[in-house]
Design a protein around this motif. Structure first.
Motif, PDB file in Angstrom:
ATOM      1  N   ASN A  65       0.805  -1.172  -0.093  1.00 11.60           N
ATOM      2  CA  ASN A  65       0.110  -0.012  -0.049  1.00 11.60           C
ATOM      3  C   ASN A  65       0.901   1.473  -0.002  1.00 11.60           C
ATOM      4  OD1 ASN A  65      -2.577  -1.002  -0.337  1.00 11.60           O
ATOM      5  ND2 ASN A  65      -3.010  -1.453   2.073  1.00 11.60           N
ATOM      6  N   ALA A  66       2.030   1.231   0.546  1.00 10.87           N
ATOM      7  CA  ALA A  66       2.816   2.539   0.730  1.00 10.87           C
ATOM      8  C   ALA A  66       3.680   2.512  -0.522  1.00 10.87           C
ATOM      9  CB  ALA A  66       3.875   2.213   1.932  1.00 10.87           C
ATOM     10  N   VAL A  67       3.913   1.608  -1.230  1.00 11.73           N
ATOM     11  CA  VAL A  67       4.728   1.742  -2.388  1.00 11.73           C
ATOM     12  C   VAL A  67       3.915   1.599  -3.882  1.00 11.73           C
ATOM     13  CG1 VAL A  67       6.751   0.488  -3.737  1.00 11.73           C
ATOM     14  CG2 VAL A  67       6.623   0.623  -1.147  1.00 11.73           C
ATOM     15  N   VAL A  68       3.122   0.606  -3.975  1.00  7.87           N
ATOM     16  CA  VAL A  68       2.690   0.579  -5.336  1.00  7.87           C
ATOM     17  C   VAL A  68       1.378   1.180  -5.267  1.00  7.87           C
ATOM     18  CG1 VAL A  68       1.666  -1.359  -6.822  1.00  7.87           C
ATOM     19  CG2 VAL A  68       3.675  -2.010  -5.427  1.00  7.87           C
ATOM     20  N   ARG A  69       0.669   1.294  -4.276  1.00 10.06           N
ATOM     21  CA  ARG A  69      -0.937   1.804  -4.444  1.00 10.06           C
ATOM     22  C   ARG A  69      -0.870   3.419  -4.824  1.00 10.06           C
ATOM     23  NH1 ARG A  69      -4.897   3.427   0.067  1.00 10.06           N
ATOM     24  NH2 ARG A  69      -6.756   3.228  -1.271  1.00 10.06           N
ATOM     25  N   PRO A  70       0.225   4.221  -4.277  1.00 12.82           N
ATOM     26  CA  PRO A  70      -0.083   5.669  -4.947  1.00 12.82           C
ATOM     27  C   PRO A  70       0.317   5.804  -6.515  1.00 12.82           C
ATOM     28  CG  PRO A  70       1.400   5.470  -3.121  1.00 12.82           C
ATOM     29  CD  PRO A  70       1.053   4.001  -3.189  1.00 12.82           C
ATOM     30  N   LEU A  71       1.026   5.081  -7.035  1.00 13.76           N
ATOM     31  CA  LEU A  71       1.224   4.764  -8.603  1.00 13.76           C
ATOM     32  C   LEU A  71      -0.044   4.551  -9.268  1.00 13.76           C
ATOM     33  CD1 LEU A  71       3.397   5.468 -10.879  1.00 13.76           C
ATOM     34  CD2 LEU A  71       4.125   2.936 -10.466  1.00 13.76           C
ATOM     35  N   VAL A  72      -0.477   3.237  -8.644  1.00 14.19           N
ATOM     36  CA  VAL A  72      -1.717   2.870  -9.106  1.00 14.19           C
ATOM     37  C   VAL A  72      -2.855   3.853  -9.260  1.00 14.19           C
ATOM     38  CG1 VAL A  72      -3.358   1.024  -9.109  1.00 14.19           C
ATOM     39  CG2 VAL A  72      -0.943   0.319  -8.925  1.00 14.19           C
ATOM     40  N   LYS A  73      -3.078   4.335  -8.030  1.00 13.67           N
ATOM     41  CA  LYS A  73      -4.014   5.498  -7.951  1.00 13.67           C
ATOM     42  C   LYS A  73      -4.093   6.512  -8.827  1.00 13.67           C
ATOM     43  CE  LYS A  73      -5.920   6.795  -4.124  1.00 13.67           C
ATOM     44  NZ  LYS A  73      -6.341   7.033  -2.467  1.00 13.67           N
ATOM     45  N   LEU A  74      -2.547   7.120  -9.043  1.00 14.60           N
ATOM     46  CA  LEU A  74      -2.295   8.031  -9.773  1.00 14.60           C
ATOM     47  C   LEU A  74      -2.681   7.784 -11.474  1.00 14.60           C
ATOM     48  CD1 LEU A  74      -1.162  11.056 -10.443  1.00 14.60           C
ATOM     49  CD2 LEU A  74       1.001   9.862 -10.578  1.00 14.60           C
ATOM     50  N   LEU A  75      -2.288   6.570 -11.819  1.00 12.89           N
ATOM     51  CA  LEU A  75      -2.584   6.255 -12.884  1.00 12.89           C
ATOM     52  C   LEU A  75      -3.948   5.888 -13.448  1.00 12.89           C
ATOM     53  CD1 LEU A  75       0.505   3.620 -13.958  1.00 12.89           C
ATOM     54  CD2 LEU A  75       0.226   6.026 -14.644  1.00 12.89           C
ATOM     55  N   SER A  76      -5.003   5.491 -12.254  1.00 11.11           N
ATOM     56  CA  SER A  76      -6.190   5.165 -12.765  1.00 11.11           C
ATOM     57  C   SER A  76      -7.156   6.361 -12.307  1.00 11.11           C
ATOM     58  CB  SER A  76      -6.654   4.038 -11.725  1.00 11.11           C
ATOM     59  OG  SER A  76      -6.595   4.249 -10.358  1.00 11.11           O
ATOM     60  N   LEU A  77      -6.572   7.465 -12.029  1.00  8.25           N
ATOM     61  CA  LEU A  77      -7.208   8.644 -11.610  1.00  8.25           C
ATOM     62  C   LEU A  77      -8.346   8.982 -12.528  1.00  8.25           C
ATOM     63  CD1 LEU A  77      -7.594  10.911  -9.641  1.00  8.25           C
ATOM     64  CD2 LEU A  77      -5.883  12.245 -10.867  1.00  8.25           C
ATOM     65  N   PRO A  78      -8.393   9.085 -13.884  1.00  7.29           N
ATOM     66  CA  PRO A  78      -9.513   9.231 -14.781  1.00  7.29           C
ATOM     67  C   PRO A  78     -10.633   8.228 -14.419  1.00  7.29           C
ATOM     68  CG  PRO A  78      -7.525   9.312 -15.907  1.00  7.29           C
ATOM     69  CD  PRO A  78      -7.037   8.913 -14.700  1.00  7.29           C
ATOM     70  N   VAL A  79     -10.348   6.976 -14.359  1.00 12.90           N
ATOM     71  CA  VAL A  79     -11.266   6.111 -14.079  1.00 12.90           C
ATOM     72  C   VAL A  79     -12.173   6.108 -12.696  1.00 12.90           C
ATOM     73  CG1 VAL A  79     -11.928   3.493 -14.071  1.00 12.90           C
ATOM     74  CG2 VAL A  79     -10.161   4.382 -15.693  1.00 12.90           C
ATOM     75  N   THR A  80     -11.073   6.568 -11.829  1.00 14.66           N
ATOM     76  CA  THR A  80     -11.813   6.852 -10.522  1.00 14.66           C
ATOM     77  C   THR A  80     -12.700   8.105 -10.536  1.00 14.66           C
ATOM     78  OG1 THR A  80      -9.699   5.890  -9.438  1.00 14.66           O
ATOM     79  CG2 THR A  80     -11.111   7.141  -8.116  1.00 14.66           C
ATOM     80  N   ILE A  81     -12.411   8.920 -11.133  1.00 10.50           N
ATOM     81  CA  ILE A  81     -13.043  10.268 -11.248  1.00 10.50           C
ATOM     82  C   ILE A  81     -14.412   9.763 -12.077  1.00 10.50           C
ATOM     83  CG2 ILE A  81     -13.271  12.471 -12.274  1.00 10.50           C
ATOM     84  CD1 ILE A  81     -10.470  12.846 -11.560  1.00 10.50           C
ATOM     85  N   THR A  83     -15.752   6.827 -12.004  1.00  5.03           N
ATOM     86  CA  THR A  83     -16.727   5.989 -11.318  1.00  5.03           C
ATOM     87  C   THR A  83     -16.939   6.663 -10.040  1.00  5.03           C
ATOM     88  OG1 THR A  83     -14.828   4.705 -10.425  1.00  5.03           O
ATOM     89  CG2 THR A  83     -15.952   3.962 -12.608  1.00  5.03           C
ATOM     90  N   LEU A  84     -16.805   7.936  -9.865  1.00  5.96           N
ATOM     91  CA  LEU A  84     -17.020   8.605  -8.499  1.00  5.96           C
ATOM     92  C   LEU A  84     -16.410   8.003  -7.311  1.00  5.96           C
ATOM     93  CD1 LEU A  84     -20.987   9.434  -9.224  1.00  5.96           C
ATOM     94  CD2 LEU A  84     -18.933  10.851  -9.900  1.00  5.96           C
ATOM     95  N   GLY A  85     -15.280   7.464  -7.757  1.00  5.03           N
ATOM     96  CA  GLY A  85     -14.583   6.774  -6.540  1.00  5.03           C
ATOM     97  C   GLY A  85     -14.694   5.412  -6.276  1.00  5.03           C
ATOM     98  N   LEU A  86     -15.635   4.746  -6.730  1.00  3.08           N
ATOM     99  CA  LEU A  86     -15.853   3.452  -6.754  1.00  3.08           C
ATOM    100  C   LEU A  86     -14.661   2.492  -7.136  1.00  3.08           C
ATOM    101  CD1 LEU A  86     -19.547   3.061  -7.334  1.00  3.08           C
ATOM    102  CD2 LEU A  86     -18.702   2.969  -5.144  1.00  3.08           C
ATOM    103  N   PHE A  87     -13.969   3.005  -7.977  1.00  3.73           N
ATOM    104  CA  PHE A  87     -12.922   2.101  -8.717  1.00  3.73           C
ATOM    105  C   PHE A  87     -11.927   2.045  -7.706  1.00  3.73           C
ATOM    106  CE2 PHE A  87      -9.056   1.197 -11.463  1.00  3.73           C
ATOM    107  CZ  PHE A  87      -9.574   0.318 -12.032  1.00  3.73           C
ATOM    108  N   THR A  88     -11.879   2.765  -6.609  1.00  3.35           N
ATOM    109  CA  THR A  88     -10.958   2.636  -5.516  1.00  3.35           C
ATOM    110  C   THR A  88     -10.971   1.242  -4.742  1.00  3.35           C
ATOM    111  OG1 THR A  88     -10.850   5.073  -4.977  1.00  3.35           O
ATOM    112  CG2 THR A  88      -9.993   3.577  -3.091  1.00  3.35           C
ATOM    113  N   ILE A  89     -12.146   0.832  -4.591  1.00  2.00           N
ATOM    114  CA  ILE A  89     -12.559  -0.836  -4.353  1.00  2.00           C
ATOM    115  C   ILE A  89     -11.856  -1.790  -5.224  1.00  2.00           C
ATOM    116  CG2 ILE A  89     -14.260  -2.298  -3.845  1.00  2.00           C
ATOM    117  CD1 ILE A  89     -16.077   0.043  -3.337  1.00  2.00           C
TER     118      ILE A  89
END
Length: 142
Positions: A65-81, A83-89
């Motif tokens: 969560n500390a190493v990989v997750r921030p990069l994945v969250k950054l790369l998937s930001l358009p999809v997360t937006i 889906t109104l944040g549901l892609f975070t699950i």
């Protein structure tokens, strides 16, 4: 350093709750598999081994969560937006699945039977337990 240890303990607790509620999520070691094969009574050494196994998987999960997750969250930001944040699950489930894959190279194994249902439900449970444990005074970063 103290908050990192608290985070590992919270991760271990959250993983224990998720494995208790979901039959498809299991943490096992060579010692627990041997004890299950013998079908004998567990002693305190087995209990300590199980607690350490959950803490070890919690440590791996925390590092992922500390190493990989921030990069994945950054790369998937358009999809997360979108889906109104549901892609975070789904991202949390992927981090859990990555933890399971990494643990296959260690003596302690996290096994997930199904990516979609078990990993998604486990990520929701882990998020809720982490949220509740984060509300305890002294567990938040200042």
């Amino acid at each position: 350093m103290g908050s990192f240890i608290v985070r590992v303990i919270i991760n271990g607790l959250a993983l224990w709750v998720a494995s208790w509620l979901l039959t498809g999520l299991e943490i096992s070691t060579a010692a627990t598999e041997k004890a299950a094969a013998n079908a004998g009574l567990t002693n305190s050494a087995d209990t300590v081994g199980i607690v350490l196994a959950y803490l070890f998987i919690g440590l791996i999960f925390g590092v992922v969560n500390a190493v990989v997750r921030p990069l994945v969250k950054l790369l998937s930001l358009p999809v997360t937006i979108l889906t109104l944040g549901l892609f975070t699950i789904v991202i949390n489930a992927a981090m859990l699945y990555l933890t399971a894959w990494l643990s296959s190279f260690t003596p302690v194994h996290l096994t997930i039977d199904s990516f979609f249902w078990t990993a998604i439900l486990a990520s929701i449970i882990i998020s809720v337990v982490s949220l509740v444990a984060g509300l305890i005074p002294g567990t938040r970063n200042r």
